[in-house]
Write an enzyme that holds these catalytic residues in place. Structure first.
Site, PDB file in Angstrom:
ATOM      1  N   ASP A 252       5.612  -8.120 -10.808  1.00  0.00           N
ATOM      2  CA  ASP A 252       6.423  -7.327 -11.748  1.00  0.00           C
ATOM      3  C   ASP A 252       5.910  -7.334 -13.189  1.00  0.00           C
ATOM      4  O   ASP A 252       6.306  -6.492 -13.981  1.00  0.00           O
ATOM      5  CB  ASP A 252       7.875  -7.838 -11.754  1.00  0.00           C
TER       6      ASP A 252
ATOM      7  N   ARG B 283       3.436  -5.740  -2.471  1.00  0.00           N
ATOM      8  CA  ARG B 283       3.319  -7.204  -2.598  1.00  0.00           C
ATOM      9  C   ARG B 283       2.166  -7.769  -1.767  1.00  0.00           C
ATOM     10  O   ARG B 283       1.802  -8.940  -1.937  1.00  0.00           O
ATOM     11  CB  ARG B 283       4.635  -7.862  -2.172  1.00  0.00           C
TER      12      ARG B 283
HETATM   13  O1  F6P Z   1       9.948  -9.900  -7.921  1.00  0.00           O
HETATM   14  C1  F6P Z   1       9.134  -9.269  -7.002  1.00  0.00           C
HETATM   15  C2  F6P Z   1       9.893  -8.196  -6.261  1.00  0.00           C
HETATM   16  O2  F6P Z   1       9.012  -7.600  -5.336  1.00  0.00           O
HETATM   17  C3  F6P Z   1      10.559  -7.140  -7.131  1.00  0.00           C
HETATM   18  O3  F6P Z   1       9.661  -6.159  -7.556  1.00  0.00           O
HETATM   19  C4  F6P Z   1      11.617  -6.621  -6.203  1.00  0.00           C
HETATM   20  O4  F6P Z   1      12.705  -6.121  -6.923  1.00  0.00           O
HETATM   21  C5  F6P Z   1      12.014  -7.838  -5.413  1.00  0.00           C
HETATM   22  O5  F6P Z   1      10.956  -8.774  -5.538  1.00  0.00           O
HETATM   23  C6  F6P Z   1      12.277  -7.593  -3.962  1.00  0.00           C
HETATM   24  O6  F6P Z   1      12.744  -8.774  -3.408  1.00  0.00           O
HETATM   25  P1  F6P Z   1      12.846  -9.056  -1.839  1.00  0.00           P
HETATM   26  O7  F6P Z   1      11.460  -9.229  -1.314  1.00  0.00           O
HETATM   27  O8  F6P Z   1      13.635 -10.296  -1.782  1.00  0.00           O
HETATM   28  O9  F6P Z   1      13.490  -7.847  -1.239  1.00  0.00           O
END
Ligand code: F6P
Length: 320
Positions: free
Chosen positions: A128, A254
């Site tokens: 982020d 990610r």
């Molecule tokens: O903080 C990283 C992130 O990928 C954010 O961009 C996103 O809002 C969140 O984590 C999503 O979280 P999860 O993987 O718990 O759905």
């Protein structure tokens, strides 16, 4: 004098976390410090998920996305009782220092443990780019590359069909992924927490681009958690001469092999974290500021204002 160092990854994973784990492990071992990998973030501290690391424990991970150690979000770690249990477990294993790779929530955990006698250093690991005290976080550059690669693909198809692609990127209330992607992809509109959301203005601008400028396609980059992008795409179809299509890039942002930039950043930060701990410093976080790797007290970093991105939005506006 640090004898045994623990390392954990916490929060959402980010490409480059493995490169950081590798650097921390190798630099520590080269200095005669034992290394313990802690699985699943702060949960592993509480549940004693410890593994002694050798040099080869971190072989062949520098090019891998995700985190070898696993990650988790543990909201209970705010409770003092849970923190005390973690300290007890660390002491039982003779772990006297810890590197935490994660977001600002992870930094708060690191600060709490430091105040209870275990020196901790935080490393900024998240796609982020929303952590104070650093210009860039580990993982942001790779996620940006993923966004750019995918938006370029969407442009190919949207330009063939007189469409407007609405692309939602992550960022967790930080617009960096959106504005950097928008500039890199030559998008027509960017919407982020910094720009605010004005649906009528978006539709008006798209009508102008379609009717007056005679563009045959348009790209709208929008940060997550702002609006329902499917509903926005439908409105674009109804109120402009583009046919709207929404794409949520989601968790592919990610994953993936970390870029050379992220591998190097993670390696430099990992090295610095061990150096800080060897110098007896805890409660610090590592950042890159003006291309210098620095250590800052976590408390000071968390109070820093979010850096302005006005210059990037101005550049974007001038390039449309
Ligand atoms: O903080 C990283 C992130 O990928 C954010 O961009 C996103 O809002 C969140 O984590 C999503 O979280 P999860 O993987 O718990 O759905």
């Amino acid at each position: 004098m640090v004898k045994k160092l623990g390392v954990l990854t916490s929060g959402g994973d980010a490409p480059g976390m493995n490169a950081a784990i590798r650097a921390i492990t190798r630099v520590a071992l080269a200095n005669g410090i034992e290394v313990v990998g802690i699985r699943d973030g702060y949960r592993g501290l509480v549940e004693k998920k410890f593994e002694n690391f050798t040099k080869s424990s971190v072989s062949e991970i520098i090019s891998r996305g995700g985190t070898k150690l696993g990650s988790a979000r543990l909201s209970e770690f705010k409770d003092e009782e849970v923190q005390n249990l973690a300290v007890k477990n660390l002491k039982e294993e003779n772990i006297d220092a810890l590197v935490v790779i994660g977001g600002d929530g992870s930094y708060r955990g690191a600060l709490a443990l430091t105040s209870k006698g275990i020196n901790c250093v935080g490393l900024p690991g998240t796609i982020d780019n929303d952590i104070p005290g650093t210009d860039f976080t580990i993982g942001f550059n790779t996620a940006l590359e993923t966004c750019v690669e995918n938006v370029d693909k969407l442009r190919d198809t949207s330009s063939s069909h007189h469409r407007c692609s609405v692309v939602e990127v992550m960022g967790n209330r930080c617009g960096d992924l959106a504005v950097y992607t928008a500039i890199n992809c030559g998008a027509e509109i960017v919407v982020s927490p910094e720009t605010g959301y004005d649906e009528l203005d978006i539709l008006e601008r798209l009508r102008y681009l379609g009717n007056a400028v005679k563009k045959n396609h348009a790209i709208v980059i929008i940060s997550e958690k702002i609006t329902d992008v499917d509903a926005l795409a439908k409105k674009i179809s109804q109120h402009t001469n583009f046919s709207g299509r929404a794409t949520v890039l989601g968790h592919i942002q990610r994953g993936g092999s970390p870029s050379p930039y992220d591998r190097l950043l993670a390696s430099r930060m990992g090295e610095h974290a061990v150096d800080l701990l060897m110098a007896g410093k805890g409660g610090q976080c590592v950042g890159i500021l003006d291309n210098q790797i620095v250590g800052l007290p976590i408390e000071e970093a968390l109070q820093r204002p979010k850096p302005s991105r006005k210059h990037l939005y101005r550049l974007f506006d001038r390039l449309v």
